[in-house]
Scaffold this motif. Structure first.
Motif, PDB file in Angstrom:
ATOM      1  N   LEU A  41       0.818  -1.208   0.000  1.00  0.00           N
ATOM      2  CA  LEU A  41       0.000   0.000   0.000  1.00  0.00           C
ATOM      3  C   LEU A  41       0.855   1.262   0.000  1.00  0.00           C
ATOM      4  O   LEU A  41       0.518   2.256  -0.627  1.00  0.00           O
ATOM      5  N   TYR A  42       1.982   1.200   0.678  1.00  0.00           N
ATOM      6  CA  TYR A  42       2.907   2.335   0.718  1.00  0.00           C
ATOM      7  C   TYR A  42       3.354   2.726  -0.689  1.00  0.00           C
ATOM      8  O   TYR A  42       3.489   3.905  -1.011  1.00  0.00           O
ATOM      9  N   TYR A  43       3.553   1.709  -1.543  1.00  0.00           N
ATOM     10  CA  TYR A  43       4.043   1.987  -2.893  1.00  0.00           C
ATOM     11  C   TYR A  43       2.938   2.349  -3.884  1.00  0.00           C
ATOM     12  O   TYR A  43       3.204   2.984  -4.890  1.00  0.00           O
ATOM     13  N   ILE A  44       1.682   1.942  -3.618  1.00  0.00           N
ATOM     14  CA  ILE A  44       0.637   2.194  -4.616  1.00  0.00           C
ATOM     15  C   ILE A  44      -0.286   3.355  -4.261  1.00  0.00           C
ATOM     16  O   ILE A  44      -0.921   3.909  -5.145  1.00  0.00           O
ATOM     17  N   ALA A  45      -0.379   3.747  -2.986  1.00  0.00           N
ATOM     18  CA  ALA A  45      -1.286   4.831  -2.603  1.00  0.00           C
ATOM     19  C   ALA A  45      -0.485   6.099  -2.340  1.00  0.00           C
ATOM     20  O   ALA A  45       0.628   6.049  -1.828  1.00  0.00           O
ATOM     21  N   HIS A  46      -1.062   7.244  -2.701  1.00  0.00           N
ATOM     22  CA  HIS A  46      -0.356   8.514  -2.535  1.00  0.00           C
ATOM     23  C   HIS A  46      -0.830   9.309  -1.327  1.00  0.00           C
ATOM     24  O   HIS A  46      -0.153  10.231  -0.898  1.00  0.00           O
TER      25      HIS A  46
END
Length: 72
Positions: A41-46
């Motif tokens: 989630l850290y890599y896909i959500a802004h």
């Protein structure tokens, strides 16, 4: 001389295995707060709103997006 497909592997008819009707496979329970899920989630959500949207917690009145549609 033999001209059939008898000797060639992988060319015969195969019957597919199907599930008995009426029984569905259970999906395994997934923990969305696990360390692996949080790293993903850290890599896909802004931001927080994007995080909640990706996890299925949409706000009222939001349009349902279709899968595979490109954002422009």
């Amino acid at each position: 001389m033999m001209t059939g497909l008898m000797g060639m592997p992988g060319k015969g008819k195969r019957k597919g295995r199907s599930q008995p009707r009426g029984k569905k496979q259970k999906k395994p329970e997934v923990d969305i707060l696990s360390p692996a899920a949080m790293l993903n989630l850290y890599y896909i959500a802004h931001n927080v709103a994007g995080c909640l949207h990706l996890r299925g917690f949409r706000w009222p009145g939001a349009t349902k997006s279709k899968k595979g549609k490109n954002k422009t």
